[in-house]
Design a protein around this motif. Structure first.
Motif, PDB file in Angstrom:
ATOM      1  N   UNK A  89     -15.019  22.683 -23.702  1.00  0.00           N
ATOM      2  CA  UNK A  89     -14.437  23.626 -24.660  1.00  0.00           C
ATOM      3  C   UNK A  89     -13.988  22.882 -25.918  1.00  0.00           C
ATOM      4  N   UNK A  90     -13.340  21.750 -25.720  1.00  0.00           N
ATOM      5  CA  UNK A  90     -12.832  20.981 -26.866  1.00  0.00           C
ATOM      6  C   UNK A  90     -13.972  20.454 -27.725  1.00  0.00           C
ATOM      7  N   UNK A  91     -14.976  19.895 -27.085  1.00  0.00           N
ATOM      8  CA  UNK A  91     -16.089  19.315 -27.832  1.00  0.00           C
ATOM      9  C   UNK A  91     -16.844  20.395 -28.598  1.00  0.00           C
ATOM     10  N   UNK A  92     -17.078  21.547 -27.959  1.00  0.00           N
ATOM     11  CA  UNK A  92     -17.824  22.610 -28.642  1.00  0.00           C
ATOM     12  C   UNK A  92     -17.062  23.120 -29.853  1.00  0.00           C
ATOM     13  N   UNK A  93     -15.781  23.401 -29.707  1.00  0.00           N
ATOM     14  CA  UNK A  93     -15.007  24.007 -30.796  1.00  0.00           C
ATOM     15  C   UNK A  93     -14.726  23.043 -31.930  1.00  0.00           C
ATOM     16  N   UNK A  94     -14.593  21.757 -31.631  1.00  0.00           N
ATOM     17  CA  UNK A  94     -14.270  20.796 -32.691  1.00  0.00           C
ATOM     18  C   UNK A  94     -15.503  20.106 -33.250  1.00  0.00           C
TER      19      UNK A  94
END
Length: 387
Positions: free
Chosen positions: A129-134
Protein backbone atom coordinates in the motif's frame (compact mmCIF):
# COMPACT_ATOMS: atom_id res chain seq x y z
CA UNK A 1 -23.76 28.49 -10.07
CA UNK A 2 -22.18 30.69 -12.73
CA UNK A 3 -21.58 27.63 -14.90
CA UNK A 4 -25.17 26.44 -14.41
CA UNK A 5 -26.44 29.89 -15.37
CA UNK A 6 -24.36 29.84 -18.55
CA UNK A 7 -25.66 26.38 -19.48
CA UNK A 8 -29.26 27.54 -19.00
CA UNK A 9 -28.68 30.28 -21.54
CA UNK A 10 -28.18 27.67 -24.28
CA UNK A 11 -24.42 27.89 -24.33
CA UNK A 12 -22.82 24.59 -25.35
CA UNK A 13 -19.21 25.70 -25.60
CA UNK A 14 -16.24 24.37 -23.65
CA UNK A 15 -15.37 26.09 -20.41
CA UNK A 16 -12.47 28.52 -20.83
CA UNK A 17 -9.27 27.07 -19.35
CA UNK A 18 -9.29 29.37 -16.31
CA UNK A 19 -12.94 28.56 -15.56
CA UNK A 20 -12.12 24.87 -16.08
CA UNK A 21 -9.28 25.10 -13.56
CA UNK A 22 -11.60 26.81 -11.08
CA UNK A 23 -14.19 24.06 -11.59
CA UNK A 24 -11.61 21.32 -10.93
CA UNK A 25 -10.57 23.24 -7.81
CA UNK A 26 -14.21 23.09 -6.70
CA UNK A 27 -14.30 19.30 -7.17
CA UNK A 28 -11.10 18.89 -5.14
CA UNK A 29 -12.69 21.03 -2.42
CA UNK A 30 -15.72 18.73 -2.34
CA UNK A 31 -13.42 15.71 -2.00
CA UNK A 32 -11.65 17.35 0.94
CA UNK A 33 -14.89 18.37 2.65
CA UNK A 34 -16.38 14.87 2.30
CA UNK A 35 -13.21 13.42 3.82
CA UNK A 36 -13.49 15.84 6.71
CA UNK A 37 -17.14 14.96 7.28
CA UNK A 38 -16.27 11.24 7.27
CA UNK A 39 -13.36 11.68 9.70
CA UNK A 40 -15.16 13.87 12.20
CA UNK A 41 -18.39 11.88 11.99
CA UNK A 42 -16.42 8.74 12.81
CA UNK A 43 -14.83 10.47 15.79
CA UNK A 44 -18.17 11.96 16.88
CA UNK A 45 -20.04 8.66 17.09
CA UNK A 46 -17.20 7.32 19.22
CA UNK A 47 -17.15 10.40 21.44
CA UNK A 48 -20.93 10.21 21.80
CA UNK A 49 -20.67 6.62 23.01
CA UNK A 50 -22.48 5.10 20.05
CA UNK A 51 -19.48 2.89 19.32
CA UNK A 52 -16.93 1.65 21.85
CA UNK A 53 -13.75 2.38 19.90
CA UNK A 54 -12.39 3.59 16.60
CA UNK A 55 -9.72 2.14 14.36
CA UNK A 56 -6.87 4.64 14.54
CA UNK A 57 -5.53 3.66 11.12
CA UNK A 58 -8.88 4.20 9.41
CA UNK A 59 -9.35 7.51 11.21
CA UNK A 60 -5.93 8.75 10.14
CA UNK A 61 -6.62 7.89 6.51
CA UNK A 62 -9.95 9.70 6.63
CA UNK A 63 -8.46 12.68 8.44
CA UNK A 64 -5.70 13.24 5.89
CA UNK A 65 -8.24 13.44 3.06
CA UNK A 66 -9.06 16.88 4.43
CA UNK A 67 -5.77 17.45 6.26
CA UNK A 68 -3.82 17.29 3.01
CA UNK A 69 -6.70 17.89 0.59
CA UNK A 70 -7.32 21.37 1.97
CA UNK A 71 -3.88 22.35 0.70
CA UNK A 72 -4.67 20.90 -2.73
CA UNK A 73 -7.50 23.43 -2.99
CA UNK A 74 -4.85 26.14 -2.67
CA UNK A 75 -2.64 24.36 -5.19
CA UNK A 76 -5.24 24.18 -7.97
CA UNK A 77 -6.48 27.71 -7.31
CA UNK A 78 -2.89 28.94 -7.50
CA UNK A 79 -2.21 27.20 -10.83
CA UNK A 80 -5.45 28.62 -12.22
CA UNK A 81 -4.25 32.09 -11.19
CA UNK A 82 -0.94 31.40 -12.97
CA UNK A 83 -2.68 30.75 -16.27
CA UNK A 84 -4.93 33.78 -15.80
CA UNK A 85 -2.43 36.44 -14.80
CA UNK A 86 0.38 35.41 -17.15
CA UNK A 87 -2.12 35.86 -19.99
CA UNK A 88 -3.76 39.07 -18.83
CA UNK A 89 -0.60 40.88 -17.75
CA UNK A 90 2.26 39.11 -19.53
CA UNK A 91 0.64 38.40 -22.88
CA UNK A 92 0.90 34.60 -22.63
CA UNK A 93 -1.10 32.16 -24.73
CA UNK A 94 -2.01 28.58 -23.89
CA UNK A 95 0.50 26.30 -25.57
CA UNK A 96 -2.03 23.43 -25.69
CA UNK A 97 -5.40 23.61 -24.01
CA UNK A 98 -5.92 19.86 -24.29
CA UNK A 99 -2.65 19.14 -22.52
CA UNK A 100 -3.31 21.68 -19.76
CA UNK A 101 -6.85 20.40 -19.26
CA UNK A 102 -5.53 16.84 -19.08
CA UNK A 103 -3.13 17.90 -16.32
CA UNK A 104 -6.03 19.39 -14.33
CA UNK A 105 -8.03 16.17 -14.77
CA UNK A 106 -5.07 14.07 -13.57
CA UNK A 107 -5.13 16.07 -10.36
CA UNK A 108 -8.69 14.87 -9.72
CA UNK A 109 -7.50 11.27 -9.49
CA UNK A 110 -4.00 11.56 -8.04
CA UNK A 111 -3.32 14.79 -6.16
CA UNK A 112 -4.97 13.78 -2.88
CA UNK A 113 -3.00 10.52 -2.82
CA UNK A 114 -0.05 12.64 -1.75
CA UNK A 115 -1.59 12.52 1.74
CA UNK A 116 -0.22 8.98 2.02
CA UNK A 117 3.18 10.32 3.03
CA UNK A 118 1.70 11.19 6.42
CA UNK A 119 1.01 7.51 7.06
CA UNK A 120 4.38 5.93 6.29
CA UNK A 121 5.07 4.93 9.91
CA UNK A 122 1.55 3.58 10.49
CA UNK A 123 2.00 -0.11 11.41
CA UNK A 124 -1.42 -1.05 10.06
CA UNK A 125 -0.53 -0.33 6.42
CA UNK A 126 1.16 -2.90 4.24
CA UNK A 127 4.39 -2.23 2.38
CA UNK A 128 2.53 -2.70 -0.89
CA UNK A 129 0.00 0.00 0.00
CA UNK A 130 2.78 2.41 0.93
CA UNK A 131 4.86 1.75 -2.16
CA UNK A 132 1.89 2.06 -4.53
CA UNK A 133 0.58 5.33 -3.07
CA UNK A 134 3.95 7.04 -2.71
CA UNK A 135 5.29 5.98 -6.10
CA UNK A 136 3.04 4.82 -8.93
CA UNK A 137 -0.10 6.69 -7.87
CA UNK A 138 1.82 9.76 -6.73
CA UNK A 139 3.64 9.97 -10.06
CA UNK A 140 0.30 10.85 -11.68
CA UNK A 141 0.16 14.09 -9.70
CA UNK A 142 3.86 14.80 -10.21
CA UNK A 143 3.49 14.32 -13.97
CA UNK A 144 0.52 16.71 -14.05
CA UNK A 145 2.57 19.30 -12.18
CA UNK A 146 5.42 18.92 -14.67
CA UNK A 147 2.96 19.59 -17.50
CA UNK A 148 1.97 22.91 -15.92
CA UNK A 149 5.62 23.68 -15.15
CA UNK A 150 6.45 23.50 -18.87
CA UNK A 151 3.13 24.69 -20.34
CA UNK A 152 2.91 28.03 -18.53
CA UNK A 153 6.44 29.31 -19.35
CA UNK A 154 6.04 27.94 -22.90
CA UNK A 155 2.76 29.82 -23.27
CA UNK A 156 4.38 32.99 -21.95
CA UNK A 157 7.24 32.72 -24.44
CA UNK A 158 4.97 31.85 -27.38
CA UNK A 159 2.52 34.65 -26.63
CA UNK A 160 5.17 37.31 -26.24
CA UNK A 161 7.02 36.24 -29.38
CA UNK A 162 3.77 36.31 -31.37
CA UNK A 163 3.28 39.86 -30.15
CA UNK A 164 6.80 40.78 -31.25
CA UNK A 165 8.02 41.39 -27.72
CA UNK A 166 11.69 40.78 -27.13
CA UNK A 167 14.15 39.22 -29.57
CA UNK A 168 16.94 36.73 -29.11
CA UNK A 169 16.92 33.65 -26.93
CA UNK A 170 15.58 35.20 -23.72
CA UNK A 171 14.36 38.58 -24.93
CA UNK A 172 10.76 37.53 -24.36
CA UNK A 173 11.56 37.13 -20.66
CA UNK A 174 13.91 40.06 -20.06
CA UNK A 175 11.44 42.42 -21.75
CA UNK A 176 8.56 41.20 -19.54
CA UNK A 177 6.82 43.75 -17.25
CA UNK A 178 8.96 43.09 -14.18
CA UNK A 179 8.01 46.47 -12.72
CA UNK A 180 4.37 45.41 -12.60
CA UNK A 181 3.72 43.92 -9.12
CA UNK A 182 0.95 41.70 -10.52
CA UNK A 183 3.30 40.08 -13.03
CA UNK A 184 6.24 39.87 -10.60
CA UNK A 185 4.10 38.18 -7.94
CA UNK A 186 2.89 35.60 -10.44
CA UNK A 187 6.31 34.73 -11.88
CA UNK A 188 8.01 34.50 -8.49
CA UNK A 189 5.18 32.25 -7.34
CA UNK A 190 5.73 29.94 -10.32
CA UNK A 191 9.50 29.77 -9.92
CA UNK A 192 9.71 29.43 -6.14
CA UNK A 193 6.76 27.09 -5.74
CA UNK A 194 8.18 24.83 -8.43
CA UNK A 195 11.80 24.68 -7.32
CA UNK A 196 11.32 24.86 -3.55
CA UNK A 197 7.83 23.61 -2.78
CA UNK A 198 7.18 21.22 -5.64
CA UNK A 199 10.54 19.46 -5.81
CA UNK A 200 10.82 19.03 -2.03
CA UNK A 201 7.23 17.73 -1.98
CA UNK A 202 7.89 15.09 -4.63
CA UNK A 203 11.08 14.00 -2.85
CA UNK A 204 9.48 13.99 0.58
CA UNK A 205 6.47 12.09 -0.71
CA UNK A 206 8.56 9.05 -1.63
CA UNK A 207 8.70 6.23 0.87
CA UNK A 208 12.49 6.06 1.20
CA UNK A 209 13.18 9.76 1.86
CA UNK A 210 9.97 10.21 3.81
CA UNK A 211 11.21 7.95 6.59
CA UNK A 212 14.20 10.21 7.22
CA UNK A 213 12.73 13.63 6.37
CA UNK A 214 9.14 13.61 7.56
CA UNK A 215 9.51 14.51 11.22
CA UNK A 216 12.33 16.98 10.67
CA UNK A 217 12.29 20.72 10.08
CA UNK A 218 12.59 19.97 6.35
CA UNK A 219 8.84 19.32 6.29
CA UNK A 220 8.24 22.77 7.78
CA UNK A 221 10.39 24.22 4.99
CA UNK A 222 8.41 22.29 2.37
CA UNK A 223 4.98 23.53 3.36
CA UNK A 224 6.26 27.07 3.86
CA UNK A 225 7.58 26.94 0.28
CA UNK A 226 4.15 25.81 -0.96
CA UNK A 227 1.60 27.68 1.15
CA UNK A 228 3.48 30.58 2.71
CA UNK A 229 5.51 31.30 -0.44
CA UNK A 230 4.07 30.07 -3.75
CA UNK A 231 0.36 30.22 -2.99
CA UNK A 232 0.62 33.45 -1.03
CA UNK A 233 2.52 35.25 -3.79
CA UNK A 234 -0.01 34.15 -6.42
CA UNK A 235 -2.91 35.40 -4.31
CA UNK A 236 -1.06 38.67 -3.63
CA UNK A 237 -0.84 39.22 -7.37
CA UNK A 238 -4.54 38.39 -7.76
CA UNK A 239 -5.50 40.84 -5.01
CA UNK A 240 -3.50 43.58 -6.73
CA UNK A 241 -5.29 42.75 -10.00
CA UNK A 242 -8.72 42.92 -8.35
CA UNK A 243 -7.89 46.30 -6.81
CA UNK A 244 -7.01 47.62 -10.26
CA UNK A 245 -10.02 46.15 -12.08
CA UNK A 246 -12.98 45.38 -9.86
CA UNK A 247 -12.45 48.31 -7.50
CA UNK A 248 -10.83 50.55 -10.15
CA UNK A 249 -8.27 52.00 -7.77
CA UNK A 250 -4.60 52.86 -8.26
CA UNK A 251 -2.06 51.84 -5.64
CA UNK A 252 -1.29 54.39 -2.96
CA UNK A 253 2.37 53.78 -3.76
CA UNK A 254 3.66 51.89 -6.79
CA UNK A 255 7.06 51.50 -5.14
CA UNK A 256 5.59 49.86 -2.05
CA UNK A 257 3.41 47.63 -4.24
CA UNK A 258 6.49 46.53 -6.20
CA UNK A 259 8.40 45.93 -2.95
CA UNK A 260 5.87 43.25 -1.97
CA UNK A 261 6.68 40.53 -4.56
CA UNK A 262 10.43 41.17 -4.56
CA UNK A 263 10.81 41.51 -0.78
CA UNK A 264 8.49 38.65 0.12
CA UNK A 265 9.92 36.28 -2.50
CA UNK A 266 13.47 36.91 -1.31
CA UNK A 267 12.75 36.70 2.43
CA UNK A 268 10.35 33.77 2.49
CA UNK A 269 12.24 31.94 -0.26
CA UNK A 270 15.45 32.02 1.75
CA UNK A 271 13.62 31.17 4.97
CA UNK A 272 11.99 28.10 3.38
CA UNK A 273 15.30 26.91 1.95
CA UNK A 274 17.02 27.29 5.33
CA UNK A 275 14.27 25.28 7.03
CA UNK A 276 14.82 22.44 4.58
CA UNK A 277 18.58 22.50 5.12
CA UNK A 278 18.23 22.66 8.90
CA UNK A 279 16.05 19.55 8.85
CA UNK A 280 18.12 17.54 6.38
CA UNK A 281 21.64 18.45 7.54
CA UNK A 282 21.11 18.62 11.30
CA UNK A 283 18.00 16.53 11.92
CA UNK A 284 16.27 19.32 13.82
CA UNK A 285 12.80 17.99 14.75
CA UNK A 286 9.66 19.18 13.02
CA UNK A 287 7.89 20.36 16.17
CA UNK A 288 10.00 20.49 19.33
CA UNK A 289 13.43 19.32 20.42
CA UNK A 290 11.83 17.42 23.30
CA UNK A 291 10.74 14.80 20.77
CA UNK A 292 14.33 13.56 20.65
CA UNK A 293 15.80 14.98 23.87
CA UNK A 294 13.51 12.78 25.95
CA UNK A 295 14.81 9.59 24.34
CA UNK A 296 16.81 7.78 27.01
CA UNK A 297 20.47 7.43 26.17
CA UNK A 298 20.47 10.06 23.42
CA UNK A 299 22.09 13.46 23.34
CA UNK A 300 20.65 16.17 21.14
CA UNK A 301 21.59 19.79 20.69
CA UNK A 302 20.49 22.54 18.32
CA UNK A 303 23.85 24.31 18.59
CA UNK A 304 25.24 22.89 15.33
CA UNK A 305 22.36 24.47 13.39
CA UNK A 306 22.71 27.84 15.14
CA UNK A 307 24.40 29.66 12.20
CA UNK A 308 21.48 28.84 9.92
CA UNK A 309 18.96 29.83 12.59
CA UNK A 310 20.71 33.20 12.88
CA UNK A 311 19.87 33.81 9.21
CA UNK A 312 16.43 32.18 9.37
CA UNK A 313 15.17 34.43 12.17
CA UNK A 314 15.74 37.79 10.44
CA UNK A 315 14.39 36.42 7.15
CA UNK A 316 11.12 35.33 8.75
CA UNK A 317 10.75 38.71 10.46
CA UNK A 318 11.43 40.45 7.13
CA UNK A 319 8.79 38.30 5.43
CA UNK A 320 6.27 39.27 8.11
CA UNK A 321 7.16 42.93 7.64
CA UNK A 322 6.66 42.73 3.86
CA UNK A 323 3.36 40.95 4.48
CA UNK A 324 2.30 43.92 6.59
CA UNK A 325 3.29 46.22 3.69
CA UNK A 326 1.04 44.15 1.41
CA UNK A 327 -1.92 44.65 3.75
CA UNK A 328 -1.12 48.37 4.00
CA UNK A 329 -0.96 48.81 0.22
CA UNK A 330 -4.10 46.75 -0.39
CA UNK A 331 -6.33 48.35 2.24
CA UNK A 332 -4.85 51.81 1.65
CA UNK A 333 -5.47 51.55 -2.09
CA UNK A 334 -9.08 50.47 -1.58
CA UNK A 335 -9.76 53.33 0.83
CA UNK A 336 -7.55 56.10 -0.50
CA UNK A 337 -6.32 55.13 -3.96
CA UNK A 338 -7.14 57.44 -6.86
CA UNK A 339 -9.70 56.14 -9.40
CA UNK A 340 -8.21 54.45 -12.45
CA UNK A 341 -8.33 56.27 -15.80
CA UNK A 342 -8.68 54.90 -19.30
CA UNK A 343 -4.91 55.03 -19.62
CA UNK A 344 -4.55 52.97 -16.42
CA UNK A 345 -6.97 50.40 -17.81
CA UNK A 346 -4.93 50.05 -21.00
CA UNK A 347 -1.90 49.21 -18.90
CA UNK A 348 -3.67 46.03 -17.79
CA UNK A 349 -4.03 44.73 -21.33
CA UNK A 350 -1.60 41.96 -22.32
CA UNK A 351 1.64 43.46 -23.51
CA UNK A 352 1.53 43.79 -27.27
CA UNK A 353 -2.26 44.03 -27.47
CA UNK A 354 -5.33 42.03 -26.66
CA UNK A 355 -4.54 39.31 -29.21
CA UNK A 356 -1.25 37.97 -30.61
CA UNK A 357 -0.12 39.26 -33.98
CA UNK A 358 -2.10 37.69 -36.79
CA UNK A 359 -4.72 36.14 -34.52
CA UNK A 360 -8.27 37.16 -35.44
CA UNK A 361 -10.50 38.80 -32.89
CA UNK A 362 -12.64 35.98 -31.59
CA UNK A 363 -16.00 37.54 -30.81
CA UNK A 364 -19.04 35.31 -30.31
CA UNK A 365 -21.65 37.88 -31.23
CA UNK A 366 -24.32 35.17 -31.40
CA UNK A 367 -24.24 35.00 -27.64
CA UNK A 368 -25.03 38.69 -27.44
CA UNK A 369 -28.24 38.51 -29.44
CA UNK A 370 -31.21 39.88 -27.57
CA UNK A 371 -29.21 40.83 -24.49
CA UNK A 372 -28.85 44.22 -22.96
CA UNK A 373 -25.36 45.33 -22.05
CA UNK A 374 -24.46 44.58 -18.45
CA UNK A 375 -20.74 45.11 -18.82
CA UNK A 376 -19.18 47.85 -16.71
CA UNK A 377 -17.58 50.76 -18.51
CA UNK A 378 -14.16 49.97 -17.06
CA UNK A 379 -14.21 46.41 -18.40
CA UNK A 380 -15.57 47.58 -21.76
CA UNK A 381 -12.43 49.66 -22.11
CA UNK A 382 -10.38 46.47 -21.70
CA UNK A 383 -12.37 44.20 -23.97
CA UNK A 384 -12.82 44.72 -27.72
CA UNK A 385 -15.83 42.42 -27.74
CA UNK A 386 -18.73 43.00 -25.37
CA UNK A 387 -22.44 42.44 -25.48
Amino acid sequence: MSIIQEKREDWNGTLPLVAFGAFVTFVIAVQAILGGIAAFSYAFVWQAGIIDSINAGIYRQLYWIIGHGSQQINLLAMITVWYFLTHVVGGAVVASEKVSRTAFIMYLFFINLGAAHHLMVDPGLSAGWRIFNTSYAFYGAAFASMIHAFAIPAGLEAGRRQRGLGGGLFGWLTSAPWKNPIFASTIFSIILFGFLGGITGVLMGQMQLNMTWHNTYATVGHFHATVALGTTLAFMGLVFFVIKTMFQRNFISNKLALLVPYGYAAAMGLASLLMVYIGILYGVPRRTSQVVSNIIGSEFSLSAAEPLFLILGPMTLLAILVGAVFVLVSVGSLLGGSPTTEEDSKALLPQGGQFPTGEPTRCTQSRCAGRSSSVSSSWRRLSPCTC
